[in-house]
Write an enzyme that holds these catalytic residues in place. Structure first.
Site, PDB file in Angstrom:
ATOM      1  N   LYS A  48       0.857  -1.195  -0.178  1.00  0.00           N
ATOM      2  CA  LYS A  48       0.015  -0.056  -0.075  1.00  0.00           C
ATOM      3  C   LYS A  48       0.743   1.121   0.170  1.00  0.00           C
ATOM      4  O   LYS A  48       2.232   1.267   0.283  1.00  0.00           O
ATOM      5  CB  LYS A  48      -0.921   0.028   1.278  1.00  0.00           C
ATOM      6  CG  LYS A  48      -0.029   0.059   2.598  1.00  0.00           C
ATOM      7  CD  LYS A  48      -1.274  -0.248   3.604  1.00  0.00           C
ATOM      8  CE  LYS A  48      -0.308  -0.210   4.995  1.00  0.00           C
ATOM      9  NZ  LYS A  48      -1.218  -0.776   6.193  1.00  0.00           N
ATOM     10  N   TYR A 271      16.271  29.882   8.290  1.00  0.00           N
ATOM     11  CA  TYR A 271      15.190  30.491   8.864  1.00  0.00           C
ATOM     12  C   TYR A 271      15.140  30.618  10.271  1.00  0.00           C
ATOM     13  O   TYR A 271      15.328  29.578  10.749  1.00  0.00           O
ATOM     14  CB  TYR A 271      13.898  30.011   8.236  1.00  0.00           C
ATOM     15  CG  TYR A 271      13.530  29.990   6.704  1.00  0.00           C
ATOM     16  CD1 TYR A 271      13.424  31.332   6.119  1.00  0.00           C
ATOM     17  CD2 TYR A 271      13.611  28.818   5.871  1.00  0.00           C
ATOM     18  CE1 TYR A 271      13.402  31.401   4.702  1.00  0.00           C
ATOM     19  CE2 TYR A 271      13.716  29.053   4.672  1.00  0.00           C
ATOM     20  CZ  TYR A 271      13.364  30.238   3.882  1.00  0.00           C
ATOM     21  OH  TYR A 271      13.114  30.437   2.666  1.00  0.00           O
TER      22      TYR A 271
HETATM   23  C1  LIG Z   1      -0.174  -1.746   6.720  1.00  0.00           C
HETATM   24  C2  LIG Z   1      -0.823  -3.159   7.299  1.00  0.00           C
HETATM   25  C3  LIG Z   1       0.159  -4.383   7.443  1.00  0.00           C
HETATM   26  C4  LIG Z   1       1.668  -4.025   7.321  1.00  0.00           C
HETATM   27  O1  LIG Z   1       2.200  -3.614   8.583  1.00  0.00           O
HETATM   28  P1  LIG Z   1       3.619  -3.318   8.726  1.00  0.00           P
HETATM   29  O2  LIG Z   1       3.570  -3.013  10.397  1.00  0.00           O
HETATM   30  O3  LIG Z   1       4.199  -2.370   7.980  1.00  0.00           O
HETATM   31  O4  LIG Z   1       4.224  -4.506   8.864  1.00  0.00           O
HETATM   32  C5  LIG Z   1      -0.638  -5.302   7.763  1.00  0.00           C
HETATM   33  N1  LIG Z   1      -1.831  -5.446   7.959  1.00  0.00           N
HETATM   34  C6  LIG Z   1      -2.711  -4.456   7.689  1.00  0.00           C
HETATM   35  C7  LIG Z   1      -4.175  -4.629   7.872  1.00  0.00           C
HETATM   36  C8  LIG Z   1      -2.156  -3.138   7.322  1.00  0.00           C
HETATM   37  O5  LIG Z   1      -3.270  -2.190   6.962  1.00  0.00           O
END
Ligand SMILES: *Cc1c(COP(=O)(O)O)cnc(C)c1O
Length: 376
Positions: A48, A271
């Site tokens: 994702k 800044y």
């Molecule tokens: C993002 C996500 C993961 C992966 O999590 P990590 O901590 O990056 O390994 C697994 N399961 C779900 C439902 C998620 O939303």
């Protein structure tokens, strides 16, 4: 450290000032670690948010031949991008779907998780209209509070789902909210998930049973689960201490020194003039800033960069396109030098901590201006 000479050929006509070198070999090594830790269970590679900023298409293509059961994505747009890259691996939608997304999910035979009877009925209806049977996973909320059926009357809910003839309940999943923070709660959550599966008819009832993200996979016995959903660890960062040595850095964020000057004592840098030199100071200006996703929040927190084999401190505030580094005493640093912003020498976790955030946010915050360069 990957050498820039090979990477240069990937650059467009004008070399970018900030780029991310992404090591696909390291990605595969981290996948092998995930497999080893969970004893050969199925893998849902979580890609994702553009594969956590590493580039959705390239990461999916690199992993497609690695016996991945599912790619986990956040929405239909990401699912499409995986397919359009020519990857045929099954796709799982990690969160609740919204109504407008469902027709396409059914048409393309992607796999949603089901959080409500209303959602299930809609999928059943759409699948019936197409004369297909859609594989879905039952999502159960065992503590995350974000999606899934709350764990009450679950056998009754499952029976209701099973009466929907155009759905096949292929899996059951839940999510861990604090596997990297609260061991006691997480152990109870695993026990609870196992009890739920038992009450729903046992392991044989579901082809896929999944609970673990990276922290769950690394830190806990998987029990009756047979599918893991690692994200962060594939990208080379362990959410649990003690496992980092097993993983390999995938992304190195880099830039270049664009200018080197010596400022006199009493001269402000950046800044707000929060930093003022107390002695003549050799200052290198580097071509990366918060406009590239490097967190402005590290300003004044003692973050370092890596130039010519040395850690050197950032001075003053990070600006949109540039930041300044103290190279006093590092006389060999010159304009054009490559700078590691994070990577094998400057752990991204260190930057996240100084920015008072998490590595997931640093990775996903790297902006499109940063060219991603791939090598294996
Ligand atoms: C993002 C996500 C993961 C992966 O999590 P990590 O901590 O990056 O390994 C697994 N399961 C779900 C439902 C998620 O939303």
């Amino acid at each position: 450290m990957p050498s820039l000479s090979g990477v240069n050929e990937n650059f467009p006509v004008s070399p970018p000032r900030a780029w991310a070198e992404i090591d696909l070999g390291a990605l595969k090594r981290n996948l092998a670690v995930a497999r080893e830790v969970c004893g050969g269970d199925g893998m849902m590679a979580v890609v994702k948010a553009g594969a956590y900023g590493h580039g959705l298409e390239e990461i999916a293509k690199a992993l497609a031949a690695e016996d991945i059961a599912f790619f986990g994505v956040a929405n239909v747009g990401e699912a499409r991008r995986v397919r359009n890259a020519g990857v045929e691996t099954r796709i799982y939608l990690l969160g609740a779907t919204w109504a407008e997304e469902r027709e396409e999910i059914v048409a393309r035979n992607w796999t949603p998780c089901i959080s409500s009877i209303v959602e299930a009925e809609h999928f059943n209806h759409l699948a019936a209209a197409r004369g297909v049977r859609l594989k879905v996973h039952l999502a159960v909320d065992t503590g995350m509070g974000r999606g899934g059926f709350v764990a009450e009357n679950l056998p009754e809910k499952l029976a209701q789902l099973e009466r929907m003839e155009h759905l096949e309940i292929e899996g059951v999943g839940s999510h861990l909210p604090s596997a990297d923070e609260d061991e006691e709660f997480t152990l109870r959550q695993f026990a609870r998930f196992h009890a739920i599966i038992r009450d729903l008819g046992g392991e044989s009832r579901f082809k896929w049973r999944h609970l673990s993200n990276s922290a769950g996979l690394l830190g806990y016995q998987q029990g009756c689960c047979n599918l893991s959903r690692p994200g962060l660890m594939l990208y080379g960062v362990s959410p649990l201490s003690g496992f980092q040595e097993k993983l390999v850095t995938v992304m190195s964020l880099k830039s270049r020194v664009t200018l080197v000057r010596t400022l006199p004592a009493g001269h402000g840098v950046s800044y707000g003039r929060q930093f003022v030199t107390t002695r003549p100071t050799r200052v290198a200006t580097v071509g990366i800033g918060y406009g590239d996703g490097y967190p402005r929040q590290v300003s004044g927190k003692g973050a370092d960069v890596w130039i010519r084999g040395r850690r050197l401190p950032i001075l003053g505030r990070v600006t949109m396109d540039q930041l300044m580094v103290d190279v006093t005493g590092a006389e060999d640093v010159i304009e054009g030098d490559e700078v590691e912003i994070f990577g094998p020498h400057i752990p991204v976790a260190e930057i996240a901590e100084k920015a008072d955030t998490i590595v997931w946010e640093i990775f996903t915050g790297i902006t499109p201006r940063v060219t991603r360069c791939y090598h294996s």
